[in-house]
Scaffold this active site. Structure first.
Site, PDB file in Angstrom:
ATOM      1  CG  ASN A 213      -0.396   0.694   2.411  1.00 10.48           C
ATOM      2  OD1 ASN A 213      -0.474   1.931   2.530  1.00 10.48           O
ATOM      3  ND2 ASN A 213       0.220  -0.078   3.308  1.00 10.48           N
TER       4      ASN A 213
ATOM      5  CG  PHE B 206      -0.365   9.231   6.880  1.00  7.24           C
ATOM      6  CD1 PHE B 206      -0.274   7.865   7.115  1.00  7.24           C
ATOM      7  CD2 PHE B 206       0.601  10.068   7.442  1.00  7.24           C
ATOM      8  CE1 PHE B 206       0.758   7.342   7.889  1.00  7.24           C
ATOM      9  CE2 PHE B 206       1.636   9.547   8.221  1.00  7.24           C
ATOM     10  CZ  PHE B 206       1.714   8.196   8.433  1.00  7.24           C
TER      11      PHE B 206
ATOM     12  CB  SER C 155       3.877   5.525   7.212  1.00  7.49           C
ATOM     13  OG  SER C 155       3.455   5.506   5.857  1.00  7.49           O
TER      14      SER C 155
ATOM     15  CG  ASN D 216       3.216   4.471   1.712  1.00  8.89           C
ATOM     16  OD1 ASN D 216       3.981   4.122   0.826  1.00  8.89           O
ATOM     17  ND2 ASN D 216       2.517   3.618   2.447  1.00  8.89           N
ATOM     18  CB  THR D 217       4.207  10.486   4.940  1.00 13.19           C
ATOM     19  OG1 THR D 217       2.840  10.123   4.847  1.00 13.19           O
ATOM     20  CG2 THR D 217       4.323  11.983   5.226  1.00 13.19           C
TER      21      THR D 217
ATOM     22  CE  LYS E 273       2.845   0.149  12.835  1.00 15.86           C
ATOM     23  NZ  LYS E 273       1.457   0.000  12.405  1.00 15.86           N
TER      24      LYS E 273
ATOM     25  CG  ASN F 152       4.437   1.129   9.533  1.00 18.19           C
ATOM     26  OD1 ASN F 152       3.708   0.684   8.635  1.00 18.19           O
ATOM     27  ND2 ASN F 152       4.194   2.258  10.152  1.00 18.19           N
TER      28      ASN F 152
HETATM   29  C1  LIG Z   1      -3.437  -0.973   3.572  1.00 19.14           C
HETATM   30  C2  LIG Z   1      -2.593  -0.714   4.788  1.00 19.14           C
HETATM   31  C3  LIG Z   1      -2.621   0.529   5.403  1.00 19.14           C
HETATM   32  C4  LIG Z   1      -1.836   0.774   6.532  1.00 19.14           C
HETATM   33  N1  LIG Z   1      -1.900   1.999   7.139  1.00 19.14           N
HETATM   34  C5  LIG Z   1      -1.181   2.217   8.266  1.00 19.14           C
HETATM   35  C6  LIG Z   1      -1.270   3.466   8.948  1.00 19.14           C
HETATM   36  O1  LIG Z   1      -2.024   4.354   8.555  1.00 19.14           O
HETATM   37  N2  LIG Z   1      -0.500   3.643  10.055  1.00 19.14           N
HETATM   38  C7  LIG Z   1       0.339   2.679  10.538  1.00 19.14           C
HETATM   39  O2  LIG Z   1       1.006   2.887  11.559  1.00 19.14           O
HETATM   40  N3  LIG Z   1       0.423   1.465   9.920  1.00 19.14           N
HETATM   41  C8  LIG Z   1      -0.315   1.231   8.811  1.00 19.14           C
HETATM   42  N4  LIG Z   1      -0.239   0.010   8.194  1.00 19.14           N
HETATM   43  C9  LIG Z   1       0.711  -1.001   8.727  1.00 19.14           C
HETATM   44  C10 LIG Z   1       0.043  -2.006   9.656  1.00 19.14           C
HETATM   45  O3  LIG Z   1      -0.452  -1.390  10.815  1.00 19.14           O
HETATM   46  C11 LIG Z   1       1.071  -3.094  10.059  1.00 19.14           C
HETATM   47  O4  LIG Z   1       2.113  -2.471  10.799  1.00 19.14           O
HETATM   48  C12 LIG Z   1       1.666  -3.818   8.861  1.00 19.14           C
HETATM   49  O5  LIG Z   1       0.706  -3.989   7.844  1.00 19.14           O
HETATM   50  C13 LIG Z   1       2.217  -5.204   9.229  1.00 19.14           C
HETATM   51  O6  LIG Z   1       1.203  -6.020   9.752  1.00 19.14           O
HETATM   52  P1  LIG Z   1       0.397  -7.121   8.866  1.00 19.14           P
HETATM   53  O7  LIG Z   1       1.431  -7.952   8.169  1.00 19.14           O
HETATM   54  O8  LIG Z   1      -0.421  -7.873   9.880  1.00 19.14           O
HETATM   55  O9  LIG Z   1      -0.444  -6.359   7.913  1.00 19.14           O
HETATM   56  C14 LIG Z   1      -1.018  -0.247   7.063  1.00 19.14           C
HETATM   57  C15 LIG Z   1      -1.012  -1.507   6.450  1.00 19.14           C
HETATM   58  C16 LIG Z   1      -1.789  -1.745   5.333  1.00 19.14           C
HETATM   59  C17 LIG Z   1      -1.768  -3.125   4.705  1.00 19.14           C
END
Ligand SMILES: Cc1cc2nc3c(=O)[nH]c(=O)nc-3n(C[C@H](O)[C@H](O)[C@H](O)COP(=O)(O)O)c2cc1C
Length: 367
Positions: free
Chosen positions: A121, A125, A186, A188-189, A226, A255
């Protein structure tokens, strides 16, 4: 659970339908379904939550009914709290919330790597803004589940002024947060991850913690940081030390990653820019958890996240030092029954191995 040819209803009917849609469209449909009172009622009667005292623990002064939480990013605007509680989560992390509304990056910005049980992704934000998310949370009922609020900066705020954004978000949201997460990881920012650098992070966390104390009065709201799985270990440990010295009550690892090693999906997909989550992240996130536990021990809790799909994965993460765990991508691939299956499986494993409470299993493979 109803099964057909060994597959759950989710795996043979719901998931193929959702996976035939654009990932963000599927997400929007699911989120609006999860807000329907009838569906919520059905979920509440269909999901029988394990009543297992082994799973409950007090962490950072908060009563977690169980160690499994919803990771940040799935419910960015805090509009489906009742559903997360109904599915069995002990906590849900809302956000990332930015102080002002922003639309995020242009679509498409979520990609499904089915052959890898992963997602990429680059949402960037997309946030309704702190004031609107505060309204959403004020209107929500979470029934016994704790709510974390993950905060970040607006894209257009210069990185030197980032601290003001975190403070404004905290200011708007403190009434609804059982804990705050300062998201500095993140991918992406632009520039966000530079805030992980130890000296910068120390100032950021100090200011956020001081502000939370000043607005929250007697309510002690823990502030967590985080982290990314992509920092070299010495840098990560220096950042974690700085965050703890500055007053952070816990760390979240990890993350999404910008790494793309060993993926089976077509290059057209793996080449998409953004953060990778899901199964391919599990080993790295688990390793990071062990390294953090070796370094900080039980000084503060680690929330382990990344690639957790099953009870075995959750148990492995706890034994690697996580006090709590979270999932996002696993829920997309395994469906709404995954949290309860994980909690049941976790309870069974704790019993099998002679642990009276989940807290006794934390870090046993690291010590
Ligand atoms: C579509 C998507 C959007 C995410 N948005 C955020 C976010 O806004 N803030 C954040 O701290 N982590 C975000 N994450 C990261 C998740 O919180 C997590 O740290 C990461 O996906 C690893 O866990 P997973 O393998 O269970 O998905 C996002 C993950 C995905 C897949």
């Amino acid at each position: 659970m109803v099964r057909f040819r060994g597959l759950s209803f989710y795996h043979w009917a719901v998931r193929p339908a959702l996976f035939s849609l654009d990932p963000e469209r599927a997400h929007e449909l699911t989120m609006s379904a999860l807000r329907q009172p009838l569906l919520l009622k059905a979920l509440r009667s269909a999901v029988s939550l394990p009543d297992n005292s082994r799973l409950g623990q007090r962490v950072m002064g908060l009563p977690f009914e169980n160690p499994l939480g919803l990771a940040a990013g799935l419910d960015k605007q805090g509009t489906a709290l009742a559903a997360w509680a109904a599915l069995g989560f002990g906590h849900a992390e809302i956000g990332t919330v930015t102080p002002k509304f922003q639309p995020g990056n242009p679509r498409p910005r979520i990609f499904r790597l089915s052959a890898d049980a992963a997602l990429i992704n680059r949402l960037g934000f997309n946030s309704a803004g702190a004031a609107q998310v505060a309204k959403n949370l004020a209107a929500a009922s979470a029934r016994g589940m704790l709510v974390g609020v993950n905060v970040g900066k607006n894209r257009l705020t210069p990185i030197e002024q980032a601290v003001d954004d975190y403070i404004r978000a905290v200011e708007a949201l403190h009434r609804y947060a059982d804990y705050f997460t300062v998201n500095v990881s993140s991918p992406n920012t632009e520039g966000l991850r530079t805030l992980q650098q130890a000296a910068t992070l120390r100032t950021l966390i100090e200011k956020v913690v001081a502000h939370v104390r000043s607005v929250a009065g007697n309510r002690a709201i823990p502030v967590l940081a985080k982290f990314s799985p992509d920092s070299p270990l010495p840098d990560l440990l220096a950042s974690v030390d700085a965050a703890l010295e500055a007053g952070a009550s816990g760390v979240i690892a990890t993350n999404t990653t910008v790494a793309r090693d060993g993926l089976a999906s077509p290059a057209t997909l793996t080449a998409e820019a953004g953060g990778l989550s899901g199964a391919p992240l599990r080993v790295a996130a688990n390793r990071t958890c062990r390294q953090l536990f070796e370094h900080i021990g039980r000084k503060v809790p680690i929330i382990g996240v990344g690639g957790i799909f099953t009870a075995e994965h959750a148990y492995e993460r706890i034994r690697s030092g996580a006090t709590l765990v979270q999932m996002y991508t696993g829920l997309i691939y395994e469906g709404p029954w995954a949290p309860v299956e994980i909690l049941r499986g976790l309870g069974a494993r704790l019993e099998r191995d002679g642990f009276g409470n989940v807290s006794e299993a934390i870090g046993v493979d690291v010590r």
